[in-house]
Scaffold this motif. Structure first.
Motif, PDB file in Angstrom:
ATOM      1  N   SER A 782       0.824  -1.205   0.000  1.00 25.91           N
ATOM      2  CA  SER A 782       0.000   0.000   0.000  1.00 25.91           C
ATOM      3  C   SER A 782       0.860   1.257   0.000  1.00 25.91           C
ATOM      4  CB  SER A 782      -0.944  -0.004   1.211  1.00 25.91           C
ATOM      5  OG  SER A 782      -0.254   0.269   2.421  1.00 25.91           O
ATOM      6  N   VAL A 783       2.041   1.209   0.629  1.00 28.29           N
ATOM      7  CA  VAL A 783       2.960   2.340   0.594  1.00 28.29           C
ATOM      8  C   VAL A 783       3.426   2.590  -0.833  1.00 28.29           C
ATOM      9  CG1 VAL A 783       5.200   3.192   1.372  1.00 28.29           C
ATOM     10  CG2 VAL A 783       3.709   1.970   2.967  1.00 28.29           C
ATOM     11  N   VAL A 784       3.815   1.518  -1.505  1.00 28.23           N
ATOM     12  CA  VAL A 784       4.267   1.646  -2.892  1.00 28.23           C
ATOM     13  C   VAL A 784       3.125   2.141  -3.784  1.00 28.23           C
ATOM     14  CG1 VAL A 784       5.188   0.366  -4.873  1.00 28.23           C
ATOM     15  CG2 VAL A 784       6.010  -0.132  -2.569  1.00 28.23           C
ATOM     16  N   GLU A 790       9.270  11.500  -6.611  1.00 27.12           N
ATOM     17  CA  GLU A 790       9.902  11.948  -7.851  1.00 27.12           C
ATOM     18  C   GLU A 790      11.226  12.628  -7.535  1.00 27.12           C
ATOM     19  OE1 GLU A 790       7.010  14.538  -9.582  1.00 27.12           O
ATOM     20  OE2 GLU A 790       6.004  12.926 -10.659  1.00 27.12           O
ATOM     21  N   ARG A 791      12.227  12.397  -8.385  1.00 30.00           N
ATOM     22  CA  ARG A 791      13.509  13.083  -8.241  1.00 30.00           C
ATOM     23  C   ARG A 791      13.355  14.531  -8.670  1.00 30.00           C
ATOM     24  NH1 ARG A 791      17.996   9.785  -7.224  1.00 30.00           N
ATOM     25  NH2 ARG A 791      18.953  11.813  -6.855  1.00 30.00           N
ATOM     26  N   ASP A 792      14.047  15.426  -7.986  1.00 28.40           N
ATOM     27  CA  ASP A 792      13.989  16.849  -8.299  1.00 28.40           C
ATOM     28  C   ASP A 792      15.412  17.379  -8.418  1.00 28.40           C
ATOM     29  OD1 ASP A 792      13.869  19.891  -7.216  1.00 28.40           O
ATOM     30  OD2 ASP A 792      11.973  19.368  -8.203  1.00 28.40           O
ATOM     31  N   ALA A 793      15.699  18.107  -9.488  1.00 27.53           N
ATOM     32  CA  ALA A 793      17.076  18.533  -9.759  1.00 27.53           C
ATOM     33  C   ALA A 793      17.605  19.459  -8.676  1.00 27.53           C
ATOM     34  CB  ALA A 793      17.140  19.219 -11.126  1.00 27.53           C
ATOM     35  N   VAL A 799       7.657  14.131  -2.436  1.00 26.83           N
ATOM     36  CA  VAL A 799       6.715  13.047  -2.113  1.00 26.83           C
ATOM     37  C   VAL A 799       5.303  13.617  -2.125  1.00 26.83           C
ATOM     38  CG1 VAL A 799       6.107  11.227  -0.475  1.00 26.83           C
ATOM     39  CG2 VAL A 799       8.463  12.076  -0.575  1.00 26.83           C
ATOM     40  N   CYS A 800       4.388  12.880  -2.760  1.00 24.02           N
ATOM     41  CA  CYS A 800       2.970  13.245  -2.710  1.00 24.02           C
ATOM     42  C   CYS A 800       2.152  11.961  -2.727  1.00 24.02           C
ATOM     43  CB  CYS A 800       2.582  14.160  -3.873  1.00 24.02           C
ATOM     44  SG  CYS A 800       2.747  13.403  -5.497  1.00 24.02           S
ATOM     45  N   LEU A 801       0.836  12.103  -2.630  1.00 23.55           N
ATOM     46  CA  LEU A 801      -0.044  10.947  -2.698  1.00 23.55           C
ATOM     47  C   LEU A 801      -0.425  10.673  -4.140  1.00 23.55           C
ATOM     48  CD1 LEU A 801      -2.461  11.425   0.340  1.00 23.55           C
ATOM     49  CD2 LEU A 801      -0.566   9.822   0.126  1.00 23.55           C
ATOM     50  N   ASN A 802      -0.337   9.441  -4.505  1.00 21.79           N
ATOM     51  CA  ASN A 802      -0.705   9.021  -5.858  1.00 21.79           C
ATOM     52  C   ASN A 802      -2.216   9.109  -6.027  1.00 21.79           C
ATOM     53  OD1 ASN A 802      -0.757   7.852  -8.386  1.00 21.79           O
ATOM     54  ND2 ASN A 802      -0.676   5.769  -7.592  1.00 21.79           N
ATOM     55  N   ILE A 803      -2.685   9.655  -7.146  1.00 21.81           N
ATOM     56  CA  ILE A 803      -4.129   9.790  -7.381  1.00 21.81           C
ATOM     57  C   ILE A 803      -4.631   8.750  -8.365  1.00 21.81           C
ATOM     58  CG2 ILE A 803      -4.135  12.245  -6.871  1.00 21.81           C
ATOM     59  CD1 ILE A 803      -4.142  12.774  -9.887  1.00 21.81           C
ATOM     60  N   SER A 816       7.460  -1.078  -9.435  1.00 27.36           N
ATOM     61  CA  SER A 816       7.218   0.272  -8.923  1.00 27.36           C
ATOM     62  C   SER A 816       8.014   0.600  -7.674  1.00 27.36           C
ATOM     63  CB  SER A 816       5.718   0.447  -8.619  1.00 27.36           C
ATOM     64  OG  SER A 816       4.949   0.253  -9.777  1.00 27.36           O
ATOM     65  N   GLU A 817       8.417  -0.408  -6.930  1.00 20.96           N
ATOM     66  CA  GLU A 817       9.100  -0.173  -5.664  1.00 20.96           C
ATOM     67  C   GLU A 817      10.350   0.699  -5.786  1.00 20.96           C
ATOM     68  OE1 GLU A 817      11.630  -3.074  -2.991  1.00 20.96           O
ATOM     69  OE2 GLU A 817       9.489  -3.538  -2.795  1.00 20.96           O
ATOM     70  N   PRO A 818      11.196   0.540  -6.806  1.00 22.00           N
ATOM     71  CA  PRO A 818      12.402   1.380  -6.880  1.00 22.00           C
ATOM     72  C   PRO A 818      12.101   2.874  -6.921  1.00 22.00           C
ATOM     73  CG  PRO A 818      12.590  -0.484  -8.365  1.00 22.00           C
ATOM     74  CD  PRO A 818      11.190  -0.490  -7.857  1.00 22.00           C
ATOM     75  N   TYR A 819      10.952   3.275  -7.435  1.00 18.10           N
ATOM     76  CA  TYR A 819      10.606   4.693  -7.469  1.00 18.10           C
ATOM     77  C   TYR A 819      10.322   5.234  -6.070  1.00 18.10           C
ATOM     78  CZ  TYR A 819      10.308   4.758 -12.543  1.00 18.10           C
ATOM     79  OH  TYR A 819      10.613   4.701 -13.880  1.00 18.10           O
ATOM     80  N   VAL A 820       9.822   4.370  -5.182  1.00 21.24           N
ATOM     81  CA  VAL A 820       9.551   4.814  -3.816  1.00 21.24           C
ATOM     82  C   VAL A 820      10.830   4.836  -2.990  1.00 21.24           C
ATOM     83  CG1 VAL A 820       8.284   4.279  -1.695  1.00 21.24           C
ATOM     84  CG2 VAL A 820       7.173   4.001  -3.908  1.00 21.24           C
ATOM     85  N   THR A 821      11.657   3.812  -3.140  1.00 21.52           N
ATOM     86  CA  THR A 821      12.879   3.720  -2.329  1.00 21.52           C
ATOM     87  C   THR A 821      14.046   4.503  -2.925  1.00 21.52           C
ATOM     88  OG1 THR A 821      13.553   1.704  -3.495  1.00 21.52           O
ATOM     89  CG2 THR A 821      12.187   1.427  -1.525  1.00 21.52           C
ATOM     90  N   LEU A 822      13.902   4.977  -4.152  1.00 19.20           N
ATOM     91  CA  LEU A 822      14.983   5.700  -4.855  1.00 19.20           C
ATOM     92  C   LEU A 822      16.257   4.868  -4.921  1.00 19.20           C
ATOM     93  CD1 LEU A 822      14.540   9.366  -3.511  1.00 19.20           C
ATOM     94  CD2 LEU A 822      13.622   8.338  -5.592  1.00 19.20           C
TER      95      LEU A 822
END
Length: 975
Positions: A782-784, A790-793, A799-803, A816-822
């Motif tokens: 559920s966290v994922v 998102e990476r920011d330069a 971090v935000c809530l996915n809609i 999808s997990e690598p996008y959450v854990t960076l």
């Protein structure tokens, strides 16, 4: 197993030696019928010399109605079942007779033919769980078997040797035509039988065009037409009167109704539910899974289904299981059923399982229900013997409540019922059984063969309009368009009633609904019902006292919701609520000073006061009552969880503003207690409600508080509070609390950047991996699902809530997990795999990667892995064909591929040409020729280059492209 009759059994049931038609048939057949030795020999001989057989069979069917009144319901059902069996066989042999097959029996044929005896084979019985067309398909299979049997018999006869191939083909064709014509003749005979016996129509789920009446009144109409007119005994007439009284009962008790509100009766307001039905033998048993029902059609002819089932033999050997969500109307359906069935045909025993003592046997449960209904002890044996011609129908309402309250698994409950039904039928005292249960509770429940499973569906728009039409006739109008804006509430009968009661006082729902968010609607609904409960005591209150008492009432309901949420369950036991109330609200003593509320016992009173909460109860042998509670709709609980969390956050904000400047932050022990047992991401509705609350709050001040709490999360905690709904290690609680603080931060802020959270990329990676290591897999998923990172330069990440709404699954989680854990390494691998994984499953993707890393001469293991992963075989076939003619073992590859070669035309031709160009000719040419033939029969007109090369290669091999027929010796690859 459901019993079906053979032809021999059927004709005996229809009268035996006492029936003149059967006696005449038996005489024609030389006594073979009643002796049970009727074989195909007699019938084939009959067609040759005694055509009276068909006339007598038709007369037998027409004589069924000679004594249709004054017999028991079971006897009538048996007679109709037997008549249907005779009809099935008569239709086939009439169709066979029409073909005029020249069958001449000789003495030497007798020993060959006598072995074939379809007259003792059970004949198909129509199932009310299938459509008319589906039942015809089952019957057509039976006729195909009978035709195959006749072909086998005829081919074994002496006259067969004297026929040439053309004559033999005509005989086979005639018998095949007889099977097709038999279905047509069957439908003609069935129509004649159904004209006299209306219940036959409902066996086949055929709509009778009856005027649209509701509240199951059409069921009553149908069964009164088919009644056996046996006068019920006084006791059963009294029972029918008790059940009929439910039709006059108002939907809500007068004590729960605001002044001036008119409540319609159950008969007036009841709307026949839509439903789905599945027979357990049609698919593997998993009715608790919503996906199990995805391809099951939705029906709206419940009266017809019930009329067919209750008058059909199949209901005598397995129970009907009725499933639905809380508030869907399962119990009310059983009340309507008991009220609508004629007492002359059905002796109904409606048992509320919640009231039966725990540990009772099935028979004891029934007898407990009888004692409650008749107000005197009655044994089941005595009752079932005294029903006269009425067929006992036992309704066991609330199987889920029995399980829920006792916590004891009873996976064989339906099997026990089916075995009991079999024993009753063996003793000549058959009975019908109906069991109701919640959908989610029946996981793992054994379904005996032949069990009909019905799922009650939520209201659709038409049903909502129909219900409101009755309601609006006596109350302030509530427009359908208003309630349909909230489908979660409008689709459930009890929740629709709740909306109507809310609006009936002052039309506030109808007036204000356009400006209400969902959280505001829930707030007003619950406030209104809580206010009614608070003011029932009649004590004088100031407006401030009333508001405080309403808030306190909702706080207690919120603790109930939180008790379920933090334990990860749908219902909660009374003692657990009492414990939680004591820890979170301090309700443990009778003293309470605020307002003028009378002190209440902690768990019992708060839970039994709202009809949008369902109470489940069971009774032990020592008369101790076991109670559990749940919300009629999960969204009520989810709203209350969000409300409680938000109220605690606002209180902490007020304390923070009043704290001493010497303290860096406020004591968050209470918030930690609430938010350290379950991840808020586990419930999307909770997140949605929190976001709605945030829109009406001081976002800046709340974010400042949450960010400081998050920054201090790793400091040594002096107390974790006394609230402990479940036992968890401190590290797990710390992980869930820190996660929930991040969730609250993004709820309040919308989007949080790394510097606002006080974390760099490394810190975020450590935090998310800590969550992953300590959270259960479902909560981590559920966290994922709901955290979007998102990476920011300039600011590292946000971090935000996915809609986006989507269902998590293992493959999606891995991607999808690598996008959450960076995780940079995982992100790189994920980007490499994405093109394949976006088209195929992960198993197929892994196999394709392994295949790409191997040489053609060593690709067999990777191909075997791909074949095991690719269920459709399309990817596997394409990958294999690509490797033909590439220098590997082509013969082994063709053997793996198997016969048929279901590849694309161009792939097949290119594979063949690659092998030809490499000089492949094969010592055994069959695989090579098979591939040529398979490729040449497909369209490759869009590739003239391949056609030109194929013609040259074919000419060189002495072949024609395309060949006119199969290649010589084409029998499939060598194994």
């Amino acid at each position: 197993m459901r019993k079906t009759y053979s032809y021999n059994e059927a004709v005996k049931i229809l009268g035996g030696r006492d029936h003149p038609v059967i006696a005449a048939m038996d005489k024609v057949l030389g006594g073979a019928l009643l002796a049970g030795s009727l074989g195909l020999w007699q019938v084939l001989d009959l067609f040759d010399a005694k055509p009276d057989f068909l006339r007598l069979s038709n007369e037998l069917i027409s004589k069924v109605s000679a004594k249709r009144r004054g017999v028991s319901r079971h006897t009538r059902t048996q007679q109709l079942h037997a008549a249907h069996a005779v009809l099935v066989m008569t239709a086939f042999f009439e169709a066979f007779d029409e073909q005029q097959v020249p069958v001449k029996l000789t003495a030497e044929d007798r020993e060959l033919v006598v072995r074939y005896n379809p007259w003792d084979e059970p004949l198909p019985l129509p199932s009310v769980g299938r459509s008319y067309e589906e039942n015809l398909v089952v019957l057509a299979r039976q006729y195909d078997l009978l035709a195959a049997l006749l072909c086998e018999v005829v081919a074994s006869m002496a006259c067969w040797d004297g026929l040439n191939e053309t004559e033999r083909g005509r005989v086979r064709s005639a018998i095949g035509t007889a099977a097709l014509r038999a279905s047509e003749r069957y439908q003609e005979l069935l129509g004649q039988l159904a004209a006299e016996f209306p219940e036959i129509r409902f066996w086949f789920a055929v709509e009778d065009g009856r005027a649209a009446r509701k509240a199951l009144a059409r069921l009553e109409d149908v069964l009164r037409e088919t009644t056996t007119e046996v006068m019920p005994e006084v006791r059963f007439a009294e029972l029918a009167g008790v059940y009929g009284g439910a039709l006059r009962r108002p939907l809500v008790k007068s004590a729960d109704v605001p002044d001036g509100v008119w409540i319609p009766s159950l008969a007036d307001a009841y709307v026949d539910p839509r439903f789905q039905v599945v027979t357990s033998t049609d698919r593997a048993a998993a009715p608790s899974l919503l996906a199990w029902w995805d391809d099951v059609p939705v029906r709206d002819d419940l009266y017809a289904y019930l009329a067919g089932l209750l008058t059909s033999p199949e209901a005598l050997s397995a129970p009907l299981l009725v499933l639905g969500d809380p508030g869907s109307g399962k119990s009310v359906l059983t009340e309507m059923l008991a009220a609508r069935l004629p007492a002359s045909d059905f002796a109904v025993v409606r048992v509320e399982l919640r009231c039966t003592p725990v540990g009772c046997t099935l028979e004891e449960q029934i007898e407990h229900g009888l004692r409650t209904l008749l107000q005197e002890p009655v044994s089941w044996a005595e009752f079932s013997r005294a029903t006269g011609g009425a067929l006992p129908l036992v309704v066991l309402d609330g199987f889920d409540e029995l399980l829920q309250a006792t916590g004891v698994s009873q996976t064989r409950y339906l099997t026990t019922i089916a075995e009991f039904q079999q024993r009753l039928e063996d003793r000549g005292r058959p009975a019908l059984f109906v069991v109701t249960s919640r959908l989610s509770v029946c996981a793992g429940l054994e379904l005996p063969e032949g069990t009909q499973v019905v799922r009650l569906m939520p209201f659709d728009e038409t049903q909502v309009r129909s219900w409101l039409e009755v309601w609006n006739a006596g109350n302030r109008p509530l427009l359908p368009e208003t309630v349909l804006r909230y489908p979660d509430l409008a689709s459930q009968p009890l929740l629709l009633l709740m909306l109507a009661l809310y609006n009936a006082v002052d039309s506030s729902f109808q007036r204000d609904h356009e400006g209400l968010s969902r959280s505001q609607l829930y707030e007003r609904l619950l406030d209104r019902f809580a206010e009614r409960e608070v003011t029932k005591t009649g004590a004088d209150r100031t407006e401030a006292d009333l508001a405080e008492d309403v808030r306190y009432e909702l706080d207690r309901l919120s603790v109930v919701a939180l008790a379920m949420f933090n334990r990860g369950v749908q219902w909660i036991a009374e003692h657990e609520v009492t414990a939680d109330l004591g820890e979170l609200l301090g309700i443990g003593s009778p003293e309470r000073l605020k307002g003028t509320r009378t002190p209440l016992s902690a768990g019992e009173m708060v839970l039994g006061r709202f009809f949008f909460m369902q109470r489940t109860e069971a009774v032990r042998e020592d008369r101790t009552r076991l109670r559990t509670y749940e919300f009629l709709h999960a969204t009520f609980g989810e709203y209350l969880v969000a409300r409680f969390v938000w109220q605690r956050l606002l209180e902490l904000r007020r304390e923070d503003e009043a704290r001493s400047r010497r303290k860096s932050t406020v004591d968050d022990t209470e918030l930690y207690s609430v938010l350290s047992f379950a991840a808020l991401t586990a419930s999307k509705p909770v997140l949605d409600f929190l976001r709605e609350f945030a829109e009406r709050s001081d976002r800046g001040g709340l974010f400042d508080l949450v960010s400081r709490l998050f920054a201090a999360r790793d400091e040594s905690r002096g107390s974790r509070g006394g609230y402990a709904p479940v036992s968890l290690p401190d590290s797990v609680r710390d992980a869930k609390y820190s996660l929930n603080l991040v969730v609250l931060a993004v709820v309040v802020r919308g989007r949080c950047y790394s510097d606002q959270l006080g974390l760099g990329v490394d810190g975020w990676q450590r935090l998310t991996l800590f969550w992953k290591s300590r959270l259960p897999s479902s909560e981590w998923a559920s966290v994922v699902l709901w955290l979007w990172v998102e990476r920011d330069a300039e600011r590292h990440f946000s971090v935000c809530l996915n809609i986006r709404v989507r269902e998590p699954h293992a493959e999606w989680l891995m991607m999808s997990e690598p996008y959450v854990t960076l995780d940079e390494v995982a992100l790189t691998l994920r980007d490499m795999v994405t093109p394949l994984a976006s088209r195929y499953s992960l198993d197929v993707t892994a196999a394709l990667i392994a295949l790409a890393a191997t040489r053609p001469d060593n690709c067999l293991p990777a191909l075997a892995l791909l074949r095991a992963s690719d269920t459709s075989r399309g990817v596997f076939v394409s990958a294999l064909l690509e490797r033909l003619g590439q220098g590997g073992d082509d013969l082994s590859l063709l053997n793996i591929l198997g016969p048929g070669y279901p590849g694309k035309p161009t792939e097949l031709v290119e594979a063949w040409l690659r092998m030809y160009d490499r000089g492949e000719r094969f010592e055994d040419k069959r695989p090579f020729l098979e591939l040529i033939a398979a490729a040449s029969n497909m369209d490759i007109s869009h590739r003239p280059d391949l056609i030109r090369r194929a013609r040259v290669a074919a000419a060189d091999l002495g072949l024609v492209w395309p060949p006119s027929g199969p290649a010589p010796g084409w029998r499939g690859p060598v194994r």
